[in-house]
Design an enzyme around this catalytic site. Structure first.
Site, short mmCIF file in Angstrom:
data_model
loop_
_atom_site.label_atom_id
_atom_site.label_comp_id
_atom_site.label_asym_id
_atom_site.label_seq_id
_atom_site.Cartn_x
_atom_site.Cartn_y
_atom_site.Cartn_z
N SER A 277 0.82 -1.21 0.00
CA SER A 277 0.00 0.00 0.00
C SER A 277 0.86 1.26 0.00
O SER A 277 0.33 2.35 0.09
CB SER A 277 -0.91 0.00 1.23
OG SER A 277 -0.12 0.18 2.38
N CYS A 278 2.19 1.11 -0.07
CA CYS A 278 3.03 2.31 0.02
C CYS A 278 3.91 2.55 -1.20
O CYS A 278 3.74 3.53 -1.91
CB CYS A 278 3.89 2.26 1.28
SG CYS A 278 2.90 2.44 2.76
N LEU A 279 4.89 1.65 -1.44
CA LEU A 279 5.88 1.95 -2.50
C LEU A 279 5.23 2.23 -3.86
O LEU A 279 5.58 3.24 -4.48
CB LEU A 279 6.92 0.83 -2.61
CG LEU A 279 7.79 0.52 -1.39
CD1 LEU A 279 9.00 -0.31 -1.79
CD2 LEU A 279 8.25 1.76 -0.67
N ASP A 282 3.28 5.62 -3.61
CA ASP A 282 4.09 6.80 -3.25
C ASP A 282 5.04 7.20 -4.38
O ASP A 282 5.28 8.39 -4.60
CB ASP A 282 4.87 6.53 -1.95
CG ASP A 282 3.92 6.43 -0.74
OD1 ASP A 282 2.73 6.78 -0.90
OD2 ASP A 282 4.36 5.99 0.33
#
Ligand code: NAD
Length: 453
Positions: A277-279, A282
């Site tokens: 859910s991040c890299l 983002d």
């Protein structure tokens, strides 16, 4: 201190429990009744190692509760943290959840008579706190930032799978502050925590988070680019290349006669790509943010492109040993984007499943956690068979693909692959298995970054 956290996801809830463990009284605000009841019963709504114990502990001490009454929770708090989701939509950051809760916090603040600090913990692109959150708070609270309320930006660095440890033992705390008073007031939350606190302005704190994640993504995508080169040089195994690189004393220095292996090196390895859910979100959000500034970011663009196309390398490897994929049965081992989490958001497994299905493959998946409690919507829509055990997934399979390096998959022996599968073909997307041993035992082994002579 009384702390209210808006958002009961991985970040909101784990942070809340960690702050409660420090002795603060924490209220987590959610919007799903069922989830709130679960939390108040001490049952974690997601899988995260050690979290169940931590949650039970702080609940027993009545230090953490969940509610859907945002206004009351805001009015009772010294510090209000925003930890809602910031997904990407059309590759740009979607701030709708942040906007909604900021407006609600602002409305609640009109009734407040004390100084309170609002903290943005969600990952937001630089200037969001100053240009989106601050004006909304001022508009709806009818108060001025500084005198009326404090404002900080506190990026979160916890890693799913290690979230409890990370939240209890932060390696750094970055506090972006609107003014000195906001920062000092908020820093009281971390009294007793042994770590470095870095005070910055709001936009620097926002960029620290994106830079940290984009650097990790860059390491992974660069490692995968090297794997693509290695794939084209007969006799090279990229794992040996990484061994040679990792041994550089600047990466893994000798300390007291022993070589240490910094965690960062786990990002300098080739595989089937990053997810979560991040890299992915983002890197894309930073890319489009820079585009808005008219700044060219060819490195970020390359990082994203390599990662998006990396799962297809698994199919290339499969085609080396199975020319016609139509109607073949493939066992996919691992759906979570990494081990020790049930999170499948943007997992390379999902891209791989799409590619396999487009090629007419029957996909049988296994993951120890991803659908243990409930089957996520993304999985329901994929039309795959979900096996209860890895062995069940392997039954009669024409090939197996390892996507997530779960510990339990390390225990699968060549014998088991051979006895259970129709043909013992193994495509190792994490380079987890001992290629020589597996080959010797009769497995047709293919791995990312491995080109045989
Ligand atoms: P998540 O999707 O798991 O949780 C977000 C939560 O916010 C959900 O429970 C949702 O119901 C809740 N929410 C949304 N709108 C709400 C509203 N109006 N009222 C109450 N609750 C509301 O997200 P997450 O993984 O916890 O991430 C949260 C933020 O932290 C994101 O910005 C993410 O980029 C960042 N972050 C995540 C991680 C991670 O590993 N997951 C690590 C560091 C930072």
């Amino acid at each position: 201190m009384n702390i209210t956290i808006i958002g009961t996801g991985y970040v909101g809830l784990v942070t809340g429990a960690a702050l409660a463990a420090l002795g603060h009284k924490v209220v987590c605000v959610g919007r799903e009744k069922g989830k709130i009841e679960k939390i108040n019963r001490g049952t974690p709504p997601f899988y995260e190692p050690g979290f169940g114990e931590l949650l039970k502990n702080v609940q027993k001490k009545k230090l953490l509760s969940a509610t859907d009454n945002l206004e009351n929770a805001v009015l009772d708090a010294d510090v209000i943290m925003i930890a809602v989701g910031t997904p990407t939509s059309n590759d740009r950051i979607d701030l709708s959840q942040v906007r909604t809760v900021t407006k609600q916090i602002g409305e609640a603040l009109t009734k407040s008579k004390t100084y309170q600090v609002v903290v943005v913990k969600s990952t937001v692109v630089p200037t969001t706190t100053e240009k989106v959150v601050l004006p909304l708070l001022e508009k709806y609270s009818k108060k001025k930032a500084g005198r009326g309320f404090g404002l900080c930006m506190n990026p979160e660095f916890l890693r799913e799978g290690n979230a409890v440890y990370d939240a209890l033992n932060p390696d750094r705390i970055v506090i972006g502050q609107y003014d000195g008073e906001s920062g000092l007031y908020f820093a009281k939350v971390f009294k007793g925590v042994k770590t470095t606190i870095l005070f910055t302005n709001l936009q620097t704190a926002e960029l620290v988070k994106y830079t940290a994640n984009s650097l990790l993504a860059t390491l992974i995508s660069f490692s995968n680019e090297v794997a693509r080169i290695a794939d084209n040089i007969a006799g090279v195994d990229v794992m040996d290349v990484w061994k040679g690189v990792h041994l550089d004393g600047r990466f893994s220095p000798m300390v007291d006669g022993k070589r240490i292996t910094p965690g960062m090196l786990s990002y300098v390895l080739s595989g089937c790509g990053y997810g979560g859910s991040c890299l992915p979100k983002d890197t894309k959000a930073l890319f489009s943010f820079a585009e808005g500034l008219k700044v060219e970011t060819p490195i970020l663009a390359g990082v994203v492109t390599i990662n998006t196309t990396q799962p297809a390398r698994m199919i290339d490897l499969l085609r080396l040993v199975l020319s016609d994929l139509k109607g073949k049965r493939v066992a996919l081992l691992g759906l979570a984007f990494k081990p020790n989490t049930d999170d499948i958001r943007e997992s390379p497994a999902l891209t791989l499943i799409h590619l396999l299905k487009n090629a007419g493959v029957i996909v049988v998946c296994h993951d120890p956690m991803a659908y243990k409690e409930r089957e996520p919507l993304e999985l329901q829509q994929l039309g795959v068979v979900l096996a209860e055990t890895a062995q069940e997934a392997l039954i009669n399979a024409d090939a197996a693909m390892l996507v997530t390096a779960w510990d339990e998959y390390k225990k699968l022996t060549p014998g088991l692959f051979k006895q259970t599968m129709k043909t013992p073909i193994l495509i190792d997307g994490r380079r987890m298995y001992n290629k020589n041993f597996f080959k010797k035992e009769g497995i047709v082994y293919k791995g990312i970054g491995l080109r045989e002579i």
